[in-house]
Motif scaffolding. Structure first.
Motif: not given
Length: 404
Positions: A321-346
């Motif tokens: 985010n470019a907003d100085p009052a709200r820190a945000v990370n947006v992780h844009v992951r391809p569907e064939d990466s196991p990382a997105w399922r692990d993020a939801l599982l955890l």
């Protein structure tokens, strides 16, 4: 350029805020003014209204007789929809023209009374809502000559406080002295809007302070993670961000989720929201991360990747985010990466297992007592616990599927 949506109920003080922002240097676009402009005498808009509602809606001087038109549409959803179908596209087109004409470095404030009612909040990087209690608004409106019953009827016809609060990134309380509201607007302008616009224009993520610099460390400054108590509004804040992201991605996003520690109720965390977007492939991930600039995010230029449980790496795109009052990370992951399922599982496992969440909170607090060369070092020290937790979460998820 930064586009800001400004709204508030009738009598709340929205015009006061718009006026002050204009004095400070904002380009203010008033939707009510545009609604009058597009049906001025001789315009196609007025012709369309007359065609739909008849010549009786034209006053003797050739202008639109708003009182008569209001009488025709009041209480009729069908007639009001017909009017909106004429006016709204014309206002939108004119508003888009004015935005395009604004300077590249402008903070463009779009004053839209029905922003929430018309579902427009997700198209703005920031939404400001001006609020005052209903009876205070009635008092103000009757002071301007409006009948009290009419004032209450108009207030009831608009969005309620809950709907506006859900859309608000900034909630300006105008229940007190006028100067207090103006002071709040000044602070907002200098402390948030101006740096937000600059960050967006320069495609630079906002500076953030999720770490505490340790004054005892000499040479390269050491850092300590700033772990804060869970904020019950994290979920609603993430919800607004998700709607903005969805506004840009459309069907390219297979799913969008709030992930990470701030997505687990009650879990202490750095005050940084993490949002995950799952798309078809890595090129699409890059395109989406670039286009999120439209709603206030900046793509991070370096290579970004996830380290999977087996130690291998999978690329992703990142935007912040470019907003100085709200820190945000947006992780844009391809569907064939196991990382997105692990993020939801955890996330889901921690939500379901309060004892495990408490253990994780204890680890975070313990690690936060130490100083690191970088915040990444702190994150790496959590990895063994997270990998072990994911193994336990696998067993938990398998049990849920089998009913054990």
């Amino acid at each position: 350029m930064l586009r800001v949506g400004l709204t508030g109920g009738i009598g709340a003080g929205k015009s006061t805020v718009a006026g002050r922002l204009g004095e400070l240097g904002a380009v203010v676009i008033d939707a009510d003014e545009l609604a009058r402009e597009v049906v001025a005498p001789g315009t196609p808009g007025l012709e369309a209204v007359v065609s739909e509602f008849g010549a009786g809606v034209v006053a003797a001087d050739g202008t639109l007789d708003r009182a008569e038109l209001g009488r025709l549409v009041f209480g009729s959803d069908e007639r009001r929809a017909a009017l909106n179908g004429i006016i709204h596209p014309l206002v939108y087109r004119r508003r888009s023209e004015l935005v395009a004409q604004a300077p590249a470095e402008a903070v463009v404030v779009e004053d839209i009374p029905l922003l929430v009612e018309n579902g427009l909040a997700s198209s703005y990087p920031l939404v400001i809502v001006v609020h005052a209690p209903d009876e205070e608004r009635v008092r103000r409106l009757t002071g301007r000559g409006m009948d009290a019953d009419d004032a209450r009827s108009r207030i009831r016809a608009q969005a309620d406080d809950d709907a506006r609060r859900a859309a608000a990134d900034v909630w300006l309380d105008n229940s007190g002295p006028p100067q207090r509201l103006l002071d709040c607007v000044d602070v907002l302008w200098h402390g948030r809007l101006v740096p937000y616009e600059r960050n967006l224009r320069e495609r630079r993520a906002a500076s953030r302070a999720p770490v505490q610099h340790d004054p005892q460390v000499t040479g390269v400054p050491g850092v300590r993670p700033a772990i804060v108590h869970a904020d019950p509004t994290w979920e609603s804040q993430a919800g607004r961000l998700i709607e903005r992201i969805r506004h840009v991605t459309g069907r390219r996003a297979h799913r969008i989720d709030h992930i990470g520690s701030t997505a687990v109720p009650g879990l202490p965390a750095k005050d940084v929201l993490d949002v995950q977007v799952v798309v078809a492939d890595l090129p699409t991930a890059g395109s989406v991360a670039d286009e999120l600039h439209e709603v206030g995010f900046v793509r991070m230029p370096e290579r970004w990747y996830d380290v999977l449980r087996d130690g291998s790496e999978r690329d992703k795109a990142m935007a912040c985010n470019a907003d100085p009052a709200r820190a945000v990370n947006v992780h844009v992951r391809p569907e064939d990466s196991p990382a997105w399922r692990d993020a939801l599982l955890l996330r889901d496992w921690l939500r379901a297992m309060p004892g495990e969440a408490a253990d994780y909170a204890g680890l975070k607090r313990e690690l936060a007592e130490h100083t690191y060369d970088s915040i990444e070092e702190y994150a790496e020290l959590k990895t063994p616990w997270i990998n072990a937790a994911l193994a336990r979460a696998d067993a938990w998820a398998a049990g849920r599927r089998t009913g054990d």
